[in-house]
Design a protein around this motif. Structure first.
Motif, PDB file in Angstrom:
ATOM      1  N   PRO A   1       0.828  -1.218   0.000  1.00  0.00           N
ATOM      2  CA  PRO A   1       0.000   0.000   0.000  1.00  0.00           C
ATOM      3  C   PRO A   1       0.860   1.265   0.000  1.00  0.00           C
ATOM      4  O   PRO A   1       2.012   1.249   0.421  1.00  0.00           O
ATOM      5  N   TYR A   2       0.285   2.348  -0.457  1.00  0.00           N
ATOM      6  CA  TYR A   2       0.993   3.628  -0.462  1.00  0.00           C
ATOM      7  C   TYR A   2      -0.010   4.756  -0.659  1.00  0.00           C
ATOM      8  O   TYR A   2      -1.165   4.536  -1.029  1.00  0.00           O
ATOM      9  N   LYS A   3       0.453   5.969  -0.392  1.00  0.00           N
ATOM     10  CA  LYS A   3      -0.305   7.178  -0.710  1.00  0.00           C
ATOM     11  C   LYS A   3       0.549   8.007  -1.656  1.00  0.00           C
ATOM     12  O   LYS A   3       1.724   8.262  -1.375  1.00  0.00           O
ATOM     13  N   LEU A   4      -0.049   8.445  -2.747  1.00  0.00           N
ATOM     14  CA  LEU A   4       0.698   9.166  -3.773  1.00  0.00           C
ATOM     15  C   LEU A   4       1.285  10.472  -3.236  1.00  0.00           C
ATOM     16  O   LEU A   4       0.774  11.071  -2.293  1.00  0.00           O
ATOM     17  N   ALA A   5       2.368  10.886  -3.879  1.00  0.00           N
ATOM     18  CA  ALA A   5       3.079  12.103  -3.466  1.00  0.00           C
ATOM     19  C   ALA A   5       2.277  13.350  -3.809  1.00  0.00           C
ATOM     20  O   ALA A   5       1.641  13.434  -4.860  1.00  0.00           O
TER      21      ALA A   5
ATOM     22  N   PHE B   1       4.770  11.864   0.803  1.00  0.00           N
ATOM     23  CA  PHE B   1       4.103  10.645   0.361  1.00  0.00           C
ATOM     24  C   PHE B   1       4.227   9.586   1.451  1.00  0.00           C
ATOM     25  O   PHE B   1       5.022   9.716   2.393  1.00  0.00           O
ATOM     26  N   TYR B   2       3.436   8.550   1.333  1.00  0.00           N
ATOM     27  CA  TYR B   2       3.466   7.444   2.289  1.00  0.00           C
ATOM     28  C   TYR B   2       3.820   6.164   1.545  1.00  0.00           C
ATOM     29  O   TYR B   2       3.262   5.880   0.477  1.00  0.00           O
ATOM     30  N   ALA B   3       4.751   5.418   2.112  1.00  0.00           N
ATOM     31  CA  ALA B   3       5.137   4.135   1.530  1.00  0.00           C
ATOM     32  C   ALA B   3       5.142   3.065   2.618  1.00  0.00           C
ATOM     33  O   ALA B   3       5.264   3.373   3.813  1.00  0.00           O
ATOM     34  N   TYR B   4       5.022   1.848   2.206  1.00  0.00           N
ATOM     35  CA  TYR B   4       4.966   0.733   3.149  1.00  0.00           C
ATOM     36  C   TYR B   4       6.339   0.476   3.761  1.00  0.00           C
ATOM     37  O   TYR B   4       7.364   0.513   3.080  1.00  0.00           O
TER      38      TYR B   4
ATOM     39  N   ALA C   1       5.382  -2.699   9.325  1.00  0.00           N
ATOM     40  CA  ALA C   1       4.245  -3.409   8.723  1.00  0.00           C
ATOM     41  C   ALA C   1       3.077  -2.458   8.505  1.00  0.00           C
ATOM     42  O   ALA C   1       1.910  -2.809   8.680  1.00  0.00           O
ATOM     43  N   ASP C   2       3.415  -1.248   8.140  1.00  0.00           N
ATOM     44  CA  ASP C   2       2.397  -0.216   7.938  1.00  0.00           C
ATOM     45  C   ASP C   2       2.987   0.892   7.069  1.00  0.00           C
ATOM     46  O   ASP C   2       4.185   0.891   6.748  1.00  0.00           O
ATOM     47  N   LEU C   3       2.134   1.851   6.729  1.00  0.00           N
ATOM     48  CA  LEU C   3       2.610   3.005   5.966  1.00  0.00           C
ATOM     49  C   LEU C   3       3.376   3.970   6.865  1.00  0.00           C
ATOM     50  O   LEU C   3       2.993   4.177   8.024  1.00  0.00           O
ATOM     51  N   ILE C   4       4.425   4.546   6.339  1.00  0.00           N
ATOM     52  CA  ILE C   4       5.092   5.645   7.035  1.00  0.00           C
ATOM     53  C   ILE C   4       5.263   6.796   6.049  1.00  0.00           C
ATOM     54  O   ILE C   4       5.291   6.605   4.830  1.00  0.00           O
ATOM     55  N   ARG C   5       5.369   7.954   6.628  1.00  0.00           N
ATOM     56  CA  ARG C   5       5.445   9.166   5.815  1.00  0.00           C
ATOM     57  C   ARG C   5       6.897   9.488   5.475  1.00  0.00           C
ATOM     58  O   ARG C   5       7.800   9.320   6.288  1.00  0.00           O
ATOM     59  N   LYS C   6       7.073   9.984   4.278  1.00  0.00           N
ATOM     60  CA  LYS C   6       8.390  10.473   3.870  1.00  0.00           C
ATOM     61  C   LYS C   6       8.237  11.856   3.261  1.00  0.00           C
ATOM     62  O   LYS C   6       7.297  12.116   2.519  1.00  0.00           O
ATOM     63  N   ARG C   7       9.177  12.740   3.607  1.00  0.00           N
ATOM     64  CA  ARG C   7       9.176  14.109   3.076  1.00  0.00           C
ATOM     65  C   ARG C   7      10.408  14.306   2.199  1.00  0.00           C
ATOM     66  O   ARG C   7      11.515  13.971   2.604  1.00  0.00           O
ATOM     67  N   VAL C   8      10.202  14.863   1.033  1.00  0.00           N
ATOM     68  CA  VAL C   8      11.280  15.185   0.102  1.00  0.00           C
ATOM     69  C   VAL C   8      11.369  16.698   0.013  1.00  0.00           C
ATOM     70  O   VAL C   8      10.465  17.366  -0.486  1.00  0.00           O
ATOM     71  N   LYS C   9      12.432  17.250   0.541  1.00  0.00           N
ATOM     72  CA  LYS C   9      12.569  18.707   0.588  1.00  0.00           C
ATOM     73  C   LYS C   9      12.778  19.300  -0.806  1.00  0.00           C
ATOM     74  O   LYS C   9      13.472  18.723  -1.632  1.00  0.00           O
ATOM     75  N   ILE C  10      12.175  20.452  -1.039  1.00  0.00           N
ATOM     76  CA  ILE C  10      12.459  21.215  -2.252  1.00  0.00           C
ATOM     77  C   ILE C  10      13.751  21.987  -1.985  1.00  0.00           C
ATOM     78  O   ILE C  10      13.829  22.743  -1.010  1.00  0.00           O
ATOM     79  N   PRO C  11      14.797  21.815  -2.793  1.00  0.00           N
ATOM     80  CA  PRO C  11      16.067  22.506  -2.530  1.00  0.00           C
ATOM     81  C   PRO C  11      15.885  24.012  -2.382  1.00  0.00           C
ATOM     82  O   PRO C  11      15.112  24.634  -3.120  1.00  0.00           O
ATOM     83  N   LEU C  12      16.610  24.601  -1.446  1.00  0.00           N
ATOM     84  CA  LEU C  12      16.482  26.037  -1.206  1.00  0.00           C
ATOM     85  C   LEU C  12      17.041  26.873  -2.353  1.00  0.00           C
ATOM     86  O   LEU C  12      16.851  28.091  -2.379  1.00  0.00           O
ATOM     87  N   SER C  13      17.750  26.237  -3.275  1.00  0.00           N
ATOM     88  CA  SER C  13      18.249  26.975  -4.436  1.00  0.00           C
ATOM     89  C   SER C  13      17.100  27.391  -5.360  1.00  0.00           C
ATOM     90  O   SER C  13      17.261  28.269  -6.192  1.00  0.00           O
ATOM     91  N   TYR C  14      15.919  26.763  -5.184  1.00  0.00           N
ATOM     92  CA  TYR C  14      14.729  27.179  -5.939  1.00  0.00           C
ATOM     93  C   TYR C  14      13.990  28.212  -5.101  1.00  0.00           C
ATOM     94  O   TYR C  14      13.432  27.897  -4.057  1.00  0.00           O
ATOM     95  N   GLN C  15      13.968  29.462  -5.570  1.00  0.00           N
ATOM     96  CA  GLN C  15      13.473  30.553  -4.744  1.00  0.00           C
ATOM     97  C   GLN C  15      12.183  31.184  -5.226  1.00  0.00           C
ATOM     98  O   GLN C  15      11.629  32.049  -4.555  1.00  0.00           O
ATOM     99  N   THR C  16      11.704  30.793  -6.393  1.00  0.00           N
ATOM    100  CA  THR C  16      10.464  31.373  -6.900  1.00  0.00           C
ATOM    101  C   THR C  16       9.350  30.336  -6.881  1.00  0.00           C
ATOM    102  O   THR C  16       9.608  29.119  -6.898  1.00  0.00           O
ATOM    103  N   ASP C  17       8.125  30.817  -6.842  1.00  0.00           N
ATOM    104  CA  ASP C  17       6.968  29.928  -6.834  1.00  0.00           C
ATOM    105  C   ASP C  17       6.973  29.013  -8.057  1.00  0.00           C
ATOM    106  O   ASP C  17       6.774  27.798  -7.955  1.00  0.00           O
ATOM    107  N   GLU C  18       7.230  29.602  -9.210  1.00  0.00           N
ATOM    108  CA  GLU C  18       7.193  28.836 -10.464  1.00  0.00           C
ATOM    109  C   GLU C  18       8.245  27.735 -10.486  1.00  0.00           C
ATOM    110  O   GLU C  18       7.958  26.589 -10.852  1.00  0.00           O
TER     111      GLU C  18
END
Length: 303
Positions: A9-13, A30-33, A38-55
């Protein structure tokens, strides 16, 4: 929740954009098994700070989310060796890539880089991208790699001067990334190549040559002669000179005002009018808003 091809099981990013607040760290969640839990756990993928604009942050996130979701659907999950917990801020799924990060610096410059400067830095990145693999990580690059890059530039026909400038541009961009990502060393800080002797083709005119040229311009192209006087005696950059107006010449104080909006460093500057330049200036019959340098072939001289 979905089931992967391997029945994990998983939850999409999704992107957590902190309500669009650029002062806060954005991340992909996102959540991955987990085999440990024996369950889902959450994982966070940081957006690099070198990206400074919304776009740029959303563009980066969209690419990462697509790749993460593909992995999840193919059965990506945490093995027993994984020790993270649900609330951990885990390191990014994808490493910080060198060439990609360089391009991000250019795109996120918030306007402090002029268009021409962006082009210069982009050229440096393009040159580096010919040597470095697009998959090489930022922290994998060593001084030895940069020295080999320098040799690569020289073998490609770049002069020592051009090579030094290119490496310097890369070093400045790397430093910008390093500050935002707690990286202490900069492998692009290497000794400059020694200056090479100027070739005969680049030797400046002699005084005798200069006199002959100036006399020719006086007789055959006086407007161009005036243009060279401003360059020679006032040291005004050609790009700035072409944007000056009659009103920028103050004969009372014998100075030329270069407004910040046209100056290279964006600061208003005053340049003194020395006697040899003053002797050839005649502006009394021209409107203050006229450009100092004009298309003389159609309108006549305005100097």
């Amino acid at each position: 929740m979905e089931e992967s091809k391997l029945d994990k099981p998983y939850k999409l990013a999704i992107l957590r954009d902190r309500k669009g607040d650029l002062s806060k760290e954005w991340y992909i969640e996102f959540y991955a098994y987990s085999e440990n839990n024996a369950d889902l756990i959450r994982k966070r993928v940081k957006i690099p700070l070198s990206y400074q604009t919304d776009e740029s942050r959303r563009k980066y996130a969209a690419k990462q989310i697509k790749e993460i979701n593909k992995l999840l659907r193919e059965g990506y999950h945490f093995k027993k060796e994984y020790t993270g917990t649900e609330d951990s801020d885990i390191e990014r799924l994808k490493p910080l890539l060198l060439v990609e990060s360089f391009y991000a610096v250019i795109e996120d410059s918030y306007g402090y880089l002029r268009k021409k400067s962006k082009g210069t830095y982009r050229t440096a990145i393009n040159k580096a991208a010919e040597y470095f693999s697009k998959d090489i990580e930022l922290i994998q690059v060593t001084k030895a790699d940069v020295l080999k890059l320098r040799d690569f530039f020289l073998k490609k026909g770049n002069s020592a001067y051009t090579t030094n400038k290119t490496i310097a541009h890369l070093a400045m961009m790397y430093n910008s990334i390093a500050i935002r990502n707690d990286i202490e060393t900069n492998p692009f800080r290497i000794p400059s190549l020694p200056k090479t002797q100027v070739s005969a083709s680049n030797i400046a005119f002699t005084d005798d040559d200069r006199i002959v040229l100036e006399q020719y311009l006086k007789e055959h192209d006086y407007e161009l002669f005036l243009f060279t006087r401003y360059l020679y005696f006032a040291f005004i950059r050609p790009r700035e000179l072409r944007q000056l107006r009659i009103k920028n010449i103050d004969l009372t104080t014998k100075s030329i005002i270069i407004p910040g909006e046209i100056a290279k460093n964006r600061k208003t500057e005053n340049t003194a009018i020395i006697p040899p330049l003053l002797a050839v200036i005649d502006l009394e019959s021209y409107h203050p808003e006229f450009l100092l340098i004009w298309d003389w072939s159609e309108t006549g001289s305005v100097s």
